[in-house]
Design a protein around this motif. Sequence first.
Motif, short mmCIF file in Angstrom:
data_model
loop_
_atom_site.label_atom_id
_atom_site.label_comp_id
_atom_site.label_asym_id
_atom_site.label_seq_id
_atom_site.Cartn_x
_atom_site.Cartn_y
_atom_site.Cartn_z
N ARG A 8 10.26 -3.79 -8.09
CA ARG A 8 8.85 -3.74 -6.94
C ARG A 8 9.55 -2.73 -5.46
O ARG A 8 9.58 -2.43 -4.94
N ASP B 79 -6.97 4.98 -5.14
CA ASP B 79 -7.95 4.09 -5.86
C ASP B 79 -7.85 4.61 -7.48
O ASP B 79 -9.20 4.40 -7.79
N SER C 250 4.33 4.24 -8.29
CA SER C 250 3.44 3.34 -9.26
C SER C 250 4.15 2.11 -9.09
O SER C 250 5.40 1.95 -9.14
N TYR C 251 3.79 1.18 -8.57
CA TYR C 251 3.78 -0.74 -8.47
C TYR C 251 2.95 -0.80 -10.22
O TYR C 251 3.22 -2.27 -10.33
N GLN C 252 2.16 0.21 -10.63
CA GLN C 252 1.56 -0.63 -11.20
C GLN C 252 2.06 -0.06 -13.06
O GLN C 252 1.68 -0.66 -14.26
N ARG C 253 3.60 0.77 -13.25
CA ARG C 253 3.26 1.04 -14.49
C ARG C 253 5.10 0.33 -15.24
O ARG C 253 5.51 0.67 -16.36
#
Length: 299
Positions: A78, A103, A71-74
């Motif tokens: 990166r 998504d 996950s890039y969102q947690r």
Amino acid sequence: MHLSIFKYWKGYSKLTNIKRKSSVLQMKQNRKGKVEYLTFPILEKTGIVRHMFSTRLGGVSGGIYSSMNLSYQRGDERDAVDENYRRIAETLECSVSDIVCSDQTHTTNIRVVDDTDRGKGILYPKDYTDIDGLVTNVKGIVLATFYADCVPLFFVDEKHKAIGLAHSGWRGTVARMGQRMIETMGREYGTKAEDVTAAIGPSICKDCYEVREDVAEAFRDEFHKPGQSDELLYSKGNGKYMLDLWKANEIILLEGGVLPEKLQITDICTCCNPDYLFSHRASHGKRGNLGAFLGLINL
């Protein structure tokens, strides 16, 4: 079959011991390089797909994301996630640019994926939102969906050379995501349910998944045939219930026409194995994401 789990260390020589919910093993543990992952024999036997369900092992992320976070969102770095995807692609014998990501927002929305979607969610921004299911008949594309207790659903139509991959939490399950996937594949590719080989992947088990009265009521309303709700729910009292998402998705797929002999159900719970698989419940939300991957092979 309850085996103790031990932590991942560099240079380990044996596959990790994990807790399983059955004495009959349903999923196979594999390792390629440092990456340890899970596969379904029933999907491998089709001979037309590559697939895997990732574990926490074999990546480069640190801390609560250790080590194969996708996950890039947690909050992870990166560069670390990029390297994790590179290792996943190497394991799958594909390119990162072949992978197409969902998504997820707990919908039953499904995207038909084609060549223009390659690399979206990793190399390129997604130009779609609210997509919990992906289908394609394009060889070489690898579909990707993400987990930390919710249910992965795999679909392979050998006859029409089409595949689908879906994320199904309790909201997706009570809305019958599995049925929606079969309907979409039928509309797009001519798939019939009896042609589908399906699998229900690692997720939280009935012994770990406590839900509120409103969730239990939603399942009682949807699964209202005699005896169904008794199979899915166990009351703990005080408005708390234990919910069996594996059984609920099995019911959905069988009622949708998938043949029992063409369906395989995981024996591995994410919450029972928090050092091996990311679990939202077990970690109280401090975690990365696992990935399910499915692609048609270029034969």
